[in-house]
Design a protein around this motif. Structure first.
Motif, PDB file in Angstrom:
ATOM      1  N   ALA A   1      20.243  30.306   7.869  1.00  0.00           N
ATOM      2  CA  ALA A   1      21.240  30.760   8.842  1.00  0.00           C
ATOM      3  C   ALA A   1      21.530  32.261   8.716  1.00  0.00           C
ATOM      4  N   HIS A   2      21.221  32.829   7.555  1.00  0.00           N
ATOM      5  CA  HIS A   2      21.525  34.249   7.331  1.00  0.00           C
ATOM      6  C   HIS A   2      20.359  35.166   7.688  1.00  0.00           C
ATOM      7  N   GLY A   3      19.219  34.621   8.047  1.00  0.00           N
ATOM      8  CA  GLY A   3      18.074  35.458   8.396  1.00  0.00           C
ATOM      9  C   GLY A   3      16.831  35.057   7.621  1.00  0.00           C
ATOM     10  N   THR A   4      15.888  36.008   7.511  1.00  0.00           N
ATOM     11  CA  THR A   4      14.610  35.708   6.847  1.00  0.00           C
ATOM     12  C   THR A   4      14.500  36.533   5.572  1.00  0.00           C
ATOM     13  N   ALA A   5      14.008  35.903   4.523  1.00  0.00           N
ATOM     14  CA  ALA A   5      13.811  36.613   3.257  1.00  0.00           C
ATOM     15  C   ALA A   5      12.409  36.311   2.741  1.00  0.00           C
ATOM     16  N   CYS A   6      11.847  37.248   1.961  1.00  0.00           N
ATOM     17  CA  CYS A   6      10.535  37.021   1.350  1.00  0.00           C
ATOM     18  C   CYS A   6      10.723  36.769  -0.137  1.00  0.00           C
ATOM     19  N   VAL A   7      10.033  35.750  -0.647  1.00  0.00           N
ATOM     20  CA  VAL A   7      10.180  35.365  -2.050  1.00  0.00           C
ATOM     21  C   VAL A   7       8.795  35.355  -2.696  1.00  0.00           C
ATOM     22  N   ASP A   8       8.656  36.008  -3.842  1.00  0.00           N
ATOM     23  CA  ASP A   8       7.381  35.989  -4.578  1.00  0.00           C
ATOM     24  C   ASP A   8       7.236  34.650  -5.298  1.00  0.00           C
ATOM     25  N   CYS A   9       6.016  34.134  -5.318  1.00  0.00           N
ATOM     26  CA  CYS A   9       5.793  32.888  -6.071  1.00  0.00           C
ATOM     27  C   CYS A   9       4.316  32.739  -6.411  1.00  0.00           C
ATOM     28  N   ASP A  10       4.032  31.799  -7.316  1.00  0.00           N
ATOM     29  CA  ASP A  10       2.647  31.459  -7.662  1.00  0.00           C
ATOM     30  C   ASP A  10       2.209  30.165  -6.983  1.00  0.00           C
ATOM     31  N   LEU A  11       3.184  29.292  -6.736  1.00  0.00           N
ATOM     32  CA  LEU A  11       2.882  28.001  -6.102  1.00  0.00           C
ATOM     33  C   LEU A  11       3.970  27.690  -5.073  1.00  0.00           C
ATOM     34  N   LEU A  12       3.560  27.057  -3.987  1.00  0.00           N
ATOM     35  CA  LEU A  12       4.514  26.618  -2.955  1.00  0.00           C
ATOM     36  C   LEU A  12       4.257  25.132  -2.701  1.00  0.00           C
ATOM     37  N   ALA A  13       5.299  24.327  -2.791  1.00  0.00           N
ATOM     38  CA  ALA A  13       5.147  22.874  -2.598  1.00  0.00           C
ATOM     39  C   ALA A  13       6.062  22.445  -1.456  1.00  0.00           C
ATOM     40  N   VAL A  14       5.460  21.952  -0.370  1.00  0.00           N
ATOM     41  CA  VAL A  14       6.247  21.618   0.831  1.00  0.00           C
ATOM     42  C   VAL A  14       5.942  20.190   1.279  1.00  0.00           C
ATOM     43  N   GLY A  15       6.978  19.372   1.390  1.00  0.00           N
ATOM     44  CA  GLY A  15       6.793  17.993   1.872  1.00  0.00           C
ATOM     45  C   GLY A  15       7.972  17.583   2.731  1.00  0.00           C
TER      46      GLY A  15
ATOM     47  N   THR B   1       0.804  -1.227   0.000  1.00  0.00           N
ATOM     48  CA  THR B   1       0.000   0.000   0.000  1.00  0.00           C
ATOM     49  C   THR B   1       0.836   1.277   0.000  1.00  0.00           C
ATOM     50  N   GLY B   2       2.168   1.156   0.011  1.00  0.00           N
ATOM     51  CA  GLY B   2       3.021   2.317  -0.229  1.00  0.00           C
ATOM     52  C   GLY B   2       3.051   3.339   0.902  1.00  0.00           C
ATOM     53  N   ALA B   3       3.281   4.590   0.496  1.00  0.00           N
ATOM     54  CA  ALA B   3       3.478   5.667   1.481  1.00  0.00           C
ATOM     55  C   ALA B   3       2.784   6.923   0.991  1.00  0.00           C
ATOM     56  N   ARG B   4       2.693   7.882   1.875  1.00  0.00           N
ATOM     57  CA  ARG B   4       2.172   9.202   1.498  1.00  0.00           C
ATOM     58  C   ARG B   4       3.127  10.245   2.056  1.00  0.00           C
ATOM     59  N   GLU B   5       2.906  11.494   1.593  1.00  0.00           N
ATOM     60  CA  GLU B   5       3.787  12.561   2.057  1.00  0.00           C
ATOM     61  C   GLU B   5       3.468  12.981   3.481  1.00  0.00           C
ATOM     62  N   LEU B   6       4.504  13.371   4.199  1.00  0.00           N
ATOM     63  CA  LEU B   6       4.312  13.979   5.517  1.00  0.00           C
ATOM     64  C   LEU B   6       4.164  15.483   5.316  1.00  0.00           C
ATOM     65  N   LEU B   7       2.976  15.981   5.627  1.00  0.00           N
ATOM     66  CA  LEU B   7       2.714  17.428   5.526  1.00  0.00           C
ATOM     67  C   LEU B   7       2.674  17.994   6.934  1.00  0.00           C
ATOM     68  N   LEU B   8       3.411  19.052   7.187  1.00  0.00           N
ATOM     69  CA  LEU B   8       3.420  19.657   8.520  1.00  0.00           C
ATOM     70  C   LEU B   8       2.875  21.084   8.425  1.00  0.00           C
ATOM     71  N   PRO B   9       1.974  21.438   9.353  1.00  0.00           N
ATOM     72  CA  PRO B   9       1.325  22.741   9.257  1.00  0.00           C
ATOM     73  C   PRO B   9       2.255  23.898   9.604  1.00  0.00           C
TER      74      PRO B   9
END
Ligand SMILES: Cc1cc2nc3c(=O)[nH]c(=O)nc-3n(C[C@H](O)[C@H](O)[C@H](O)COP(=O)(O)OP(=O)(O)OC[C@H]3O[C@@H](n4cnc5c(N)ncnc54)[C@H](O)[C@@H]3O)c2cc1C
Length: 429
Positions: free
Chosen positions: A227-241, A102-110
């Motif tokens: 490690a260098h701090g926080t930056a903001c990046v423009d995007c249309d889609l964000l994919a996190v797994g 039955t395989g696996a699925r992605e771990l999504l963290l809020p």
């Protein structure tokens, strides 16, 4: 309708394909079922842009005499049989031996903003893209953990997306140590080099995490910390797994013992892939995340075992042990760290099916208490996403599943045949 097979295999990914082909080669009457419309599982999911890889085509071509049951979802187990929802209605399948692949699925963290339109899993966006979701020209940020980020990025780029960056949460030391180990795995090293070549020019940052996704109607900007701090990046889609977790819900329903170490359960098997339930075997990612090579070799072992050929299975054990060591290496170097575990705030939605925030779960002793009081985990995903995330965050271990495993038609639950157009009556518990 009731049908009987000598060997029934659930899951037509690399493990299930190998199990079915091997058992059939021994002369068994084999059924191979999968919820998806095509065989191939996750890694060999059909890509509208290109033909399946040779290994996938060969595995499918080797299914001589196997009854391939596509769009068949196992939703429950009934007295030694599986209740299956089919395109036409439902069926009860019985078996002499059962292989769970039955395989696996992605771990999504809020994290704040993770439910905005345009935010998805990394493997999730890869799957949508392969199936034709239009990403050409879209600016995509990919983040999380593990080699799946590179595979997803390569697929997206091949479909015309502009991958603006890949953000791996593991530290630079950890990723470099992993890369040095790849010298012992030449095929894996070649695969990694090929992916990097296909991603030439795409920044690949380590120790880098997405803290927040911003936007009114959809994600527009992501806040990234390294490690260098926080930056903001423009995007249309964000994919996190954040890697993968085994699908154990069917094994649980069948009463198979699970191994709970270290965080997410996998099906407990002995050396020859026997579960704790007689005549039930398990193979591939369901037994722990091990990757494609482990899935294929375990599928073959399970196919031999399920058709009564233990000697042939034993021959494959050294190969299996080696493949499994690669899975252990991945787990060691890419496990989500404490910065990732601290991303969700009390206001962050944890159960997106039922709109339950993390803060709303304070004070409950376990997953069952929390579910009864807040409905957390009662929606369409049946806790696969929120329950798994809560286990990863150290809040509650994942509670036991119950039938139906997936949303199903009422007629299926009643064991009656029905027409495919009767979708209006879908139900979950
Ligand atoms: C989203 C995603 C993307 C991935 N992409 C890559 C990649 O690009 N490259 C890579 O090397 N690895 C990738 N992987 C890892 C990949 O899962 C493994 O390497 C390999 O596919 C595991 O094979 P498997 O046969 O164990 O499981 P899978 O390939 O996951 O196959 C399991 C099958 O079981 C079916 N199934 C499960 N439960 C039921 C049920 N109750 N009823 C009916 N059918 C059911 C599923 O539909 C699925 O087709 C990905 C994993 C995920 C989750």
């Amino acid at each position: 309708m009731t049908e009987r097979y000598d060997v029934l295999v659930v899951g037509a990914g690399p493990a299930g394909l190998a199990a079915a082909g091997t058992a059939a080669a021994h002369g068994a009457r084999v059924g191979l079922l999968d919820a998806q419309p095509r065989a191939g599982g996750q890694v060999w999911r059909h890509d509208v842009r290109k033909p399946a890889p040779r290994a996938a085509r060969e595995a499918i071509a080797a299914l001589h005499g196997v009854n391939l049951l596509a769009q068949h979802s196992v939703i429950a187990s009934e007295d030694g049989a599986l209740r299956v929802e089919t395109p036409e209605g439902s069926a009860l399948l019985t078996y002499g031996a059962l292989v769970l692949a039955t395989g696996a699925r992605e771990l999504l963290l809020p994290f704040p903003g993770w439910t905005l339109p345009g935010v998805s899993g990394a493997g999730g966006l890869q799957a949508l893209t392969k199936q034709g979701w239009p990403v050409a020209g879209k600016r995509v940020v990919i983040a999380g953990s593990g080699p799946l980020l590179l595979a997803a990025a390569a697929t997206l780029r091949a479909h015309g997306a502009k991958v603006v960056g890949i953000h791996e949460q593991a530290s630079p030391d950890s990723v470099h140590a992993f890369a040095r180990q790849l010298l012992h795995w030449p095929a894996r090293a070649a695969q990694a080099l090929s992916l990097r070549a296909r991603l030439m020019g795409v920044p690949y940052r380590f120790g880098s995490i997405v803290r927040h996704a911003h936007g009114e109607d959809a994600v527009r900007v992501v806040e990234i910390e390294d490690a260098h701090g926080t930056a903001c990046v423009d995007c249309d889609l964000l994919a996190v797994g954040y890697g993968l977790v085994p699908n154990v819900e069917l094994a649980q329903l069948l009463g198979c013992a699970l191994d709970h170490a270290p965080t997410h359960p996998h099906v407990q098997v002995d050396e020859l892939l026997r579960t704790s339930v007689p005549a039930v075997f398990a193979a591939g990612e369901a037994c722990g995340i091990g990757g494609l090579a482990a899935a294929r070799i375990e599928g073959a072992i399970a196919g031999h075992m399920a058709s009564g050929h233990a000697d042939e299975a034993r021959v494959l054990l050294p190969e299996r042990d080696r493949a499994r060591r690669f899975g252990a290496l991945l787990a060691r170097h890419f496990a989500p760290g404490s910065r990732v575990h601290a991303l969700a705030t009390p206001q962050t939605l944890i159960c997106r099916c039922e709109d339950v925030t993390l803060g709303a779960l304070d004070g409950y002793a376990d997953a069952r208490d929390a579910k009864l009081a807040t409905r957390c985990g009662m929606g369409a995903c049946q806790g696969r996403i929120c329950g798994t995330a809560l286990a990863e965050l150290g809040r509650f271990p994942r509670g036991a599943g119950r039938p139906p495993l997936f949303p199903a038609r009422l007629a299926t639950l009643a064991g009656l045949a029905t027409s495919p157009s009767d979708d209006a009556s879908r139900s979950t518990t």
